[in-house]
Design a protein around this motif. Sequence first.
Motif, PDB file in Angstrom:
ATOM      1  N   ARG A 152       0.831  -1.215   0.000  1.00 34.47           N
ATOM      2  CA  ARG A 152       0.000   0.000   0.000  1.00 34.47           C
ATOM      3  C   ARG A 152       0.861   1.260   0.000  1.00 34.47           C
ATOM      4  O   ARG A 152       0.599   2.214  -0.735  1.00 34.47           O
ATOM      5  N   LEU A 153       1.909   1.269   0.826  1.00 32.45           N
ATOM      6  CA  LEU A 153       2.760   2.456   0.932  1.00 32.45           C
ATOM      7  C   LEU A 153       3.548   2.729  -0.345  1.00 32.45           C
ATOM      8  O   LEU A 153       3.919   3.869  -0.619  1.00 32.45           O
ATOM      9  N   ILE A 154       3.806   1.697  -1.115  1.00 31.18           N
ATOM     10  CA  ILE A 154       4.629   1.849  -2.309  1.00 31.18           C
ATOM     11  C   ILE A 154       3.845   2.486  -3.469  1.00 31.18           C
ATOM     12  O   ILE A 154       4.441   3.002  -4.417  1.00 31.18           O
ATOM     13  N   LEU A 155       2.524   2.507  -3.369  1.00 32.44           N
ATOM     14  CA  LEU A 155       1.694   3.019  -4.476  1.00 32.44           C
ATOM     15  C   LEU A 155       2.041   4.442  -4.913  1.00 32.44           C
ATOM     16  O   LEU A 155       2.191   4.696  -6.111  1.00 32.44           O
ATOM     17  N   PRO A 156       2.162   5.420  -3.993  1.00 39.44           N
ATOM     18  CA  PRO A 156       2.511   6.764  -4.473  1.00 39.44           C
ATOM     19  C   PRO A 156       3.915   6.835  -5.078  1.00 39.44           C
ATOM     20  O   PRO A 156       4.163   7.632  -5.984  1.00 39.44           O
ATOM     21  N   ILE A 157       4.818   5.991  -4.618  1.00 41.57           N
ATOM     22  CA  ILE A 157       6.172   5.978  -5.167  1.00 41.57           C
ATOM     23  C   ILE A 157       6.143   5.429  -6.591  1.00 41.57           C
ATOM     24  O   ILE A 157       6.767   5.989  -7.494  1.00 41.57           O
ATOM     25  N   GLU A 158       5.376   4.367  -6.802  1.00 36.29           N
ATOM     26  CA  GLU A 158       5.237   3.815  -8.159  1.00 36.29           C
ATOM     27  C   GLU A 158       4.637   4.863  -9.098  1.00 36.29           C
ATOM     28  O   GLU A 158       5.086   5.025 -10.226  1.00 36.29           O
ATOM     29  N   ARG A 159       3.636   5.558  -8.607  1.00 34.36           N
ATOM     30  CA  ARG A 159       2.973   6.598  -9.412  1.00 34.36           C
ATOM     31  C   ARG A 159       3.960   7.713  -9.783  1.00 34.36           C
ATOM     32  O   ARG A 159       3.987   8.172 -10.922  1.00 34.36           O
ATOM     33  N   LEU A 160       4.761   8.105  -8.826  1.00 35.33           N
ATOM     34  CA  LEU A 160       5.763   9.146  -9.065  1.00 35.33           C
ATOM     35  C   LEU A 160       6.755   8.705 -10.143  1.00 35.33           C
ATOM     36  O   LEU A 160       7.079   9.462 -11.053  1.00 35.33           O
ATOM     37  N   LEU A 161       7.227   7.470 -10.039  1.00 38.37           N
ATOM     38  CA  LEU A 161       8.206   6.971 -11.005  1.00 38.37           C
ATOM     39  C   LEU A 161       7.600   6.782 -12.399  1.00 38.37           C
ATOM     40  O   LEU A 161       8.266   7.025 -13.401  1.00 38.37           O
ATOM     41  N   LEU A 162       6.339   6.368 -12.463  1.00 34.61           N
ATOM     42  CA  LEU A 162       5.695   6.139 -13.759  1.00 34.61           C
ATOM     43  C   LEU A 162       5.274   7.427 -14.458  1.00 34.61           C
ATOM     44  O   LEU A 162       5.446   7.577 -15.658  1.00 34.61           O
ATOM     45  N   TYR A 163       4.697   8.354 -13.679  1.00 37.06           N
ATOM     46  CA  TYR A 163       4.074   9.530 -14.281  1.00 37.06           C
ATOM     47  C   TYR A 163       4.746  10.854 -13.937  1.00 37.06           C
ATOM     48  O   TYR A 163       4.367  11.892 -14.460  1.00 37.06           O
ATOM     49  N   GLY A 164       5.702  10.834 -13.020  1.00 36.88           N
ATOM     50  CA  GLY A 164       6.389  12.058 -12.647  1.00 36.88           C
ATOM     51  C   GLY A 164       5.645  12.901 -11.634  1.00 36.88           C
ATOM     52  O   GLY A 164       6.059  14.001 -11.306  1.00 36.88           O
ATOM     53  N   HIS A 165       4.519  12.395 -11.140  1.00 41.61           N
ATOM     54  CA  HIS A 165       3.754  13.098 -10.110  1.00 41.61           C
ATOM     55  C   HIS A 165       2.933  12.070  -9.349  1.00 41.61           C
ATOM     56  O   HIS A 165       2.789  10.935  -9.763  1.00 41.61           O
ATOM     57  N   VAL A 166       2.383  12.499  -8.226  1.00 40.98           N
ATOM     58  CA  VAL A 166       1.564  11.623  -7.399  1.00 40.98           C
ATOM     59  C   VAL A 166       0.138  12.148  -7.425  1.00 40.98           C
ATOM     60  O   VAL A 166      -0.098  13.336  -7.212  1.00 40.98           O
ATOM     61  N   ALA A 167      -0.813  11.262  -7.691  1.00 41.77           N
ATOM     62  CA  ALA A 167      -2.220  11.652  -7.753  1.00 41.77           C
ATOM     63  C   ALA A 167      -2.733  12.071  -6.376  1.00 41.77           C
ATOM     64  O   ALA A 167      -2.200  11.663  -5.355  1.00 41.77           O
ATOM     65  N   LYS A 168      -3.757  12.888  -6.365  1.00 41.81           N
ATOM     66  CA  LYS A 168      -4.331  13.424  -5.126  1.00 41.81           C
ATOM     67  C   LYS A 168      -4.697  12.326  -4.130  1.00 41.81           C
ATOM     68  O   LYS A 168      -4.495  12.475  -2.936  1.00 41.81           O
ATOM     69  N   GLU A 169      -5.224  11.200  -4.614  1.00 38.53           N
ATOM     70  CA  GLU A 169      -5.656  10.152  -3.681  1.00 38.53           C
ATOM     71  C   GLU A 169      -4.499   9.565  -2.875  1.00 38.53           C
ATOM     72  O   GLU A 169      -4.705   8.957  -1.844  1.00 38.53           O
ATOM     73  N   PHE A 170      -3.262   9.769  -3.337  1.00 41.65           N
ATOM     74  CA  PHE A 170      -2.111   9.251  -2.616  1.00 41.65           C
ATOM     75  C   PHE A 170      -1.439  10.306  -1.735  1.00 41.65           C
ATOM     76  O   PHE A 170      -0.534   9.997  -0.987  1.00 41.65           O
ATOM     77  N   THR A 171      -1.875  11.546  -1.825  1.00 43.30           N
ATOM     78  CA  THR A 171      -1.206  12.596  -1.049  1.00 43.30           C
ATOM     79  C   THR A 171      -1.733  12.703   0.377  1.00 43.30           C
ATOM     80  O   THR A 171      -1.096  13.310   1.219  1.00 43.30           O
ATOM     81  N   ASP A 172      -2.885  12.119   0.641  1.00 40.24           N
ATOM     82  CA  ASP A 172      -3.476  12.191   1.978  1.00 40.24           C
ATOM     83  C   ASP A 172      -3.541  10.808   2.619  1.00 40.24           C
ATOM     84  O   ASP A 172      -4.560  10.427   3.178  1.00 40.24           O
ATOM     85  N   MET A 173      -2.458  10.064   2.545  1.00 40.12           N
ATOM     86  CA  MET A 173      -2.432   8.717   3.105  1.00 40.12           C
ATOM     87  C   MET A 173      -2.524   8.764   4.619  1.00 40.12           C
ATOM     88  O   MET A 173      -1.984   9.662   5.261  1.00 40.12           O
TER      89      MET A 173
END
Length: 100
Positions: free
Chosen positions: A62-83
Amino acid sequence: MDKLLLNRCRSWMLRAENLAIVRECRRIVQQEFGITLHIHDENLLEKLCGFGARSKDRKLQRLILPIERLLLYGHVAKEFTDMDLSEMPLPAQASSRLVH
């Protein structure tokens, strides 16, 4: 990793709550795999994603999801910023409160 993405990853890690996520991921990797990852490693986030993909630990997955998003797209989606960091050790929770 290209230079622009590397700079974005470094900037992302400067936020206290993101650093808390990275530290918790490192702790879980150490516990599950017996491997110490260093915070200054240029490929730290990529390594964490690799371990997250192989891990049986749901929290790490679960914690790795925003990191994967950052590496794939260069940013983190809003749903991952308020974990929710409430399950993390006290230092991580304290870091999160400092930002807000």
